[in-house]
Scaffold this motif. Structure first.
Motif, short mmCIF file in Angstrom:
data_model
loop_
_atom_site.label_atom_id
_atom_site.label_comp_id
_atom_site.label_asym_id
_atom_site.label_seq_id
_atom_site.Cartn_x
_atom_site.Cartn_y
_atom_site.Cartn_z
N GLN A 101 -21.16 -0.52 -25.92
CA GLN A 101 -22.52 -1.14 -26.09
C GLN A 101 -23.35 -0.22 -26.88
O GLN A 101 -24.26 -0.44 -27.45
CB GLN A 101 -23.26 -1.24 -24.42
N SER A 105 -25.46 0.43 -31.20
CA SER A 105 -26.42 -0.45 -30.29
C SER A 105 -26.13 -1.74 -30.30
O SER A 105 -26.97 -2.83 -30.29
CB SER A 105 -27.97 -0.30 -30.93
N GLY A 106 -24.75 -1.98 -30.19
CA GLY A 106 -24.02 -3.30 -29.96
C GLY A 106 -23.42 -3.74 -31.15
O GLY A 106 -22.72 -4.85 -30.96
N GLU A 107 -23.72 -3.17 -32.14
CA GLU A 107 -23.05 -3.60 -33.60
C GLU A 107 -21.70 -3.29 -33.66
O GLU A 107 -21.04 -4.37 -34.13
CB GLU A 107 -23.91 -3.01 -34.73
N GLU A 109 -19.84 -3.92 -31.17
CA GLU A 109 -19.25 -5.24 -30.60
C GLU A 109 -19.25 -6.44 -30.99
O GLU A 109 -18.23 -7.23 -31.43
CB GLU A 109 -19.90 -5.22 -29.06
N ARG A 110 -20.52 -6.46 -31.88
CA ARG A 110 -20.41 -7.71 -32.89
C ARG A 110 -19.40 -7.88 -33.82
O ARG A 110 -18.84 -8.94 -34.11
CB ARG A 110 -21.85 -7.65 -33.40
N THR A 128 -14.78 -1.94 -23.42
CA THR A 128 -16.27 -1.66 -23.86
C THR A 128 -16.76 -0.79 -22.60
O THR A 128 -15.90 -1.02 -21.60
CB THR A 128 -17.17 -2.97 -24.31
N LYS A 150 -25.19 -6.14 -18.10
CA LYS A 150 -25.02 -5.54 -19.44
C LYS A 150 -23.75 -5.92 -20.17
O LYS A 150 -23.55 -6.41 -21.37
CB LYS A 150 -25.13 -4.22 -19.41
N GLU A 153 -24.35 -9.33 -21.68
CA GLU A 153 -24.67 -9.17 -23.07
C GLU A 153 -23.42 -8.58 -24.09
O GLU A 153 -23.34 -9.52 -25.10
CB GLU A 153 -25.74 -8.08 -23.08
N SER A 154 -22.65 -7.78 -23.62
CA SER A 154 -21.61 -7.46 -24.39
C SER A 154 -20.64 -8.68 -24.81
O SER A 154 -20.25 -8.89 -25.92
CB SER A 154 -20.66 -6.45 -23.83
N ARG A 157 -21.84 -10.83 -27.47
CA ARG A 157 -21.59 -10.03 -29.01
C ARG A 157 -20.02 -10.33 -29.26
O ARG A 157 -19.85 -10.42 -30.30
CB ARG A 157 -22.01 -8.84 -28.82
#
Length: 363
Positions: A101, A105-107, A109-110, A128, A150, A153-154, A157
């Motif tokens: 995560q 900042s999450g990118e 994972e995306r 993750t 959380k 959210e992951s 993404r």
């Protein structure tokens, strides 16, 4: 915000003057059984509560994917290279990706979600990490439910229904280990992850987590800490040995010391300041790199392959940061052979202890 916090935490422990390893504190040269020579298609068993997972002997590190604070990521330049590297690795048999995560900042994972889209779910393994940064979700979900919130959210993404392994990203979580263990068990019970692990836990913290998870009949599958020729602290202080005794897979992050063990840096070409793993000036580790280079030339493999093979011989599973096809090729050439005992002993004579602190299990 997460990537900036991760960068600040990583910079808390600068290694200072190099310290050689006392041979009395070393494990035997070849920890992995002599008959066991990992190949790209070889697999280890990662323990889960309900389903075990077969994983390769090396993992693809995705910290640099989307992370500008540490790695100066630029999508137009880096994304085509990442795609090419991923296809190279998949074809070779490497299908395990490590993201978080906090990475970009999450990118990260995306980006993983893009790469994994349309692939059959049984053709890849992904892990993750829950980062307990004081954001809106972690503050409002409560200690037990924050890991699940959380992770949800992951998964959005990542475009997945579940991850194979979900880890606690460091010990800086406000809730107790028992509360975090309960939260991880909730993630498993709801089918959001198959296995759980920790990152940067020392042996005592790791065993406390293992004991807490056992209340839910959930094994601790893995612990991730920095380990390399330049940071043997987890070996000399017994962490790797405890993992081995407990059936916990030890994953070595920064096994190439963020490029320092590839031979690409020199006194006139130092690594970026943000590359803080084992961040000794190059002039202080030249003897180590020179020996790795001699072994690499004799074996006709890249220097990075020698450093990674050392990790494999020591019984660890390296997480190797990959950003392009050349780095992917270096990883593939690290498997299928083994350093000799004499070569390992020579490397260990120029290896370093590394340090740690109460914040982060890294040099």
């Amino acid at each position: 915000m997460a990537q900036e916090i991760l960068q600040r935490v990583s910079s808390f422990s600068r290694p200072g003057k190099p310290k050689r390893v006392d041979p009395r504190h070393s494990d035997v040269p070849n920890v992995r059984p002599e008959h066991e020579t990992p190949h790209a298609d070889s697999r280890l068993l990662m323990r889960g509560a309900k389903v075990d997972t077969l994983v390769p002997y090396a993992c693809i590190g995705a910290w640099a994917w989307g992370d500008s604070a540490t790695w100066a990521y630029r999508a137009e330049r880096d994304m085509p290279r990442i795609r090419e590297a991923w296809e190279h690795l998949r074809a070779a048999g490497f299908n395990w990706i490590d993201t978080a995560q906090a990475f970009g900042s999450g990118e990260s994972e995306r980006i993983c979600g893009e790469l994994l889209a349309d692939l059959p779910r049984d053709e890849f393994v992904v892990q993750t990490k829950w980062f307990a940064v004081p954001d809106g979700v972690n503050l409002t979900a409560g200690g037990q439910h924050a890991p699940r919130k959380k992770l949800e959210e992951s998964l959005r993404r990542l475009r997945l229904e579940y991850v194979d392994i979900y880890l606690v990203h460091g010990t800086l979580h406000p809730s107790s280990i028992r509360t975090v263990a309960k939260g991880l068990a909730e993630c498993v019970d709801q089918g959001l992850t198959r296995a759980v692990g920790v990152v940067n836990y020392d042996a005592e913290q790791m065993m406390r987590m293992a004991k807490a998870l056992a209340r839910y009949r959930l094994p601790l599958a893995t612990n991730v800490c920095e380990y390399s020729v330049l940071r043997r602290h987890p070996e000399t202080h017994g962490l790797i040995r405890v993992c081995r005794d407990q059936g916990i897979i030890f994953q070595s992050c920064a096994p190439l010391a963020q490029g320092r063990l590839t031979g690409k840096y020199s006194r006139g070409n130092q690594p970026r300041e943000s590359y803080c793993a084992s961040s000794y000036p190059i002039e202080e580790i030249e003897e180590t790199i020179a020996l790795l280079r001699r072994i690499a030339e004799a074996r006709r493999v890249p220097i990075a392959a020698v450093a990674l093979n050392y990790n494999l011989c020591k019984g660890t599973v390296p997480i190797v940061g990959i950003r392009n096809a050349d780095q992917a090729a270096d990883l593939t050439r690290a498997l299928g052979w083994r350093l000799s005992t004499d070569e390992i002993r020579a490397i260990e004579r120029v290896s370093l202890e590394g340090k740690t602190n109460v914040v982060w299990q890294r040099a």
